[in-house]
Design a protein around this motif. Structure first.
Motif, short mmCIF file in Angstrom:
data_model
loop_
_atom_site.label_atom_id
_atom_site.label_comp_id
_atom_site.label_asym_id
_atom_site.label_seq_id
_atom_site.Cartn_x
_atom_site.Cartn_y
_atom_site.Cartn_z
N ILE A 87 36.87 34.41 51.78
CA ILE A 87 36.72 35.08 50.71
C ILE A 87 36.23 34.23 49.37
N LYS A 88 37.12 33.28 49.26
CA LYS A 88 37.15 32.33 47.84
C LYS A 88 35.85 31.75 48.05
N GLU A 89 35.36 31.38 49.13
CA GLU A 89 34.18 30.50 49.31
C GLU A 89 33.12 31.44 49.17
N LYS A 90 32.91 32.61 49.47
CA LYS A 90 31.86 33.21 49.18
C LYS A 90 31.72 33.86 47.65
N GLY A 91 32.92 33.93 47.17
CA GLY A 91 32.85 33.92 45.65
C GLY A 91 33.13 35.42 45.37
N TYR A 92 33.49 36.28 46.36
CA TYR A 92 33.73 37.79 45.95
C TYR A 92 34.40 38.50 47.01
N LEU A 93 34.87 39.45 46.76
CA LEU A 93 35.68 40.34 47.67
C LEU A 93 34.81 41.50 48.10
N THR A 94 34.66 41.90 49.30
CA THR A 94 33.90 43.05 49.90
C THR A 94 34.83 44.12 50.21
N VAL A 95 34.67 45.23 49.38
CA VAL A 95 35.48 46.46 49.68
C VAL A 95 34.95 47.57 49.83
N GLY A 96 35.23 48.18 51.10
CA GLY A 96 34.82 49.50 51.40
C GLY A 96 35.32 50.58 50.37
N VAL A 97 34.64 51.48 49.88
CA VAL A 97 35.20 52.58 49.09
C VAL A 97 34.47 53.86 49.27
N ASP A 98 34.78 54.84 48.49
CA ASP A 98 34.18 56.30 48.30
C ASP A 98 33.46 56.04 47.18
N GLN A 99 32.28 56.96 47.12
CA GLN A 99 31.49 57.09 45.66
C GLN A 99 31.33 58.58 45.41
N ASN A 100 31.81 59.48 46.36
CA ASN A 100 31.98 61.00 46.00
C ASN A 100 33.27 61.62 45.85
#
Length: 342
Positions: A87-100
């Protein structure tokens, strides 16, 4: 669901949200809509390096739902594990969330921001985790992916996201497929129906058509209760949808007469549409957790350390900002239990 879990025991409308709910539900049903473009990571070892990692969880097959929230790992600040390193190597955290989900993870159409960024209780927590693990600029250390209710586990297993922070209940069934953090919120299943409806709670759902989200603990509960005879066979539970908000749309269109979902979500939906209300008391006790890959032991421990700090500094402020208007000022019933790690 264990019988031990049973607890049988003037919300203001938000202008324009009903229309927004219909639009969002219809556009988000079959797609993942990233807030910021995040690369699709293929394969089950996407963020965990090569090969499997030893996992020390209690066997999910020996789990009972009443104790499922105790299945997580002890917290650690160690960031030397390979999942966190990736995660640190790619530089960001990818998070699944709701948008509704109003006040949990949603885009406010009345926002003064041109981008209408995602906001809500779950979004606050996701930002806190990214800040602690990745650091740096808060605008660059996280990528959100909008994940339908029925795609939360597949999104984790396929490596599309590092974790899901999306009102996801910790359960024994899900522990077979993903790992969970310690709980960060307490809720329970509840009934949502029109104010004019004679429905007055879970025990009055006979001869009603009920909507639930596919892959939800609400649907699991209804099915198990019908098998046991606790829910009359005349209760029609055949209507299922990919996203929980779609149930509110079905209710508004008169296609169903009731919705069963987490009370915390139902309260937000009642705030979106003042013609509906919660009926009766919650009839289960459930706990939301952050879901991650089963082999991401280092990430689970690190998230649990973040939660240890967040419960003391951040949780209450986020509750007051987002949830107090729908759940009330007293947050005691919503606070997570004291962690009991295995």
């Amino acid at each position: 669901m264990s019988a031990a879990r049973r607890l049988r025991a003037g919300l203001k409308g938000w202008g324009g949200v009903g229309a927004m709910g219909v639009a969002c539900a219809l556009t988000a049903v079959f797609t993942l809509l990233p807030l910021r473009e995040a690369p699709l990571v293929q394969g089950s070892a996407a963020t965990g390096g090569q090969g499997p990692t030893r996992v020390t969880y209690a066997n999910a097959d020996d789990c009972e739902d009443a104790d499922a929230w105790k299945q997580s790992l002890k917290p650690s600040s160690d960031e030397s594990g390979r999942t966190i390193a990736a995660i640190k190597e790619k530089g960001y955290l990818t998070v699944g969330v709701d948008q509704n989900s109003y006040r949990w993870g949603y885009r406010d159409p009345n926002s003064e921001s041109d981008s209408a960024d995602l906001e809500g209780f779950d979004i606050d927590l996701a930002h806190r985790i990214a800040d602690e693990i990745v650091g740096g600029d808060v605008k660059d250390n996280i990528r959100f992916k909008a994940v339908p209710t029925n795609q939360r586990i597949p999104a984790i297993q396929s490596g599309q996201v590092d974790m899901v922070v999306r009102t996801m209940t910790i359960s024994c069934t899900r522990l077979k497929d993903v790992a969970f953090s310690a709980p960060y919120f307490t809720t329970g299943q509840q009934v949502l129906a029109p104010r004019s409806s004679p429905i007055d709670g879970y025990d009055s759902l006979a001869r009603n058509k009920i909507c639930t989200a596919t892959g939800s603990t609400a649907l699991e509960t209804l099915r198990e209760d019908q098998e046991k005879g606790d829910l009359p066979a005349s209760a029609d539970i055949s209507t299922t949808v990919p996203n929980q908000l779609d149930c509110l749309v079905r209710l508004q269109l008169g296609e169903v007469t009731a919705v069963v979902t987490d009370g915390a979500l139902a309260a937000s939906q009642a705030a979106q549409d003042p013609t509906v209300e919660l009926k009766g008391s919650p009839f289960t006790t459930e706990y939301y957790g952050v879901a991650m890959r089963k082999d991401a032991e280092d990430l689970v421990r690190r998230v649990n350390q973040v939660l240890e700090d967040y419960r003391d500094s951040g949780w209450q402020q986020s509750y007051d900002k987002w949830l107090a208007p729908t759940l009330g000022d007293d947050a005691a019933k919503s606070r997570p239990p004291t962690p009991d790690y295995r």
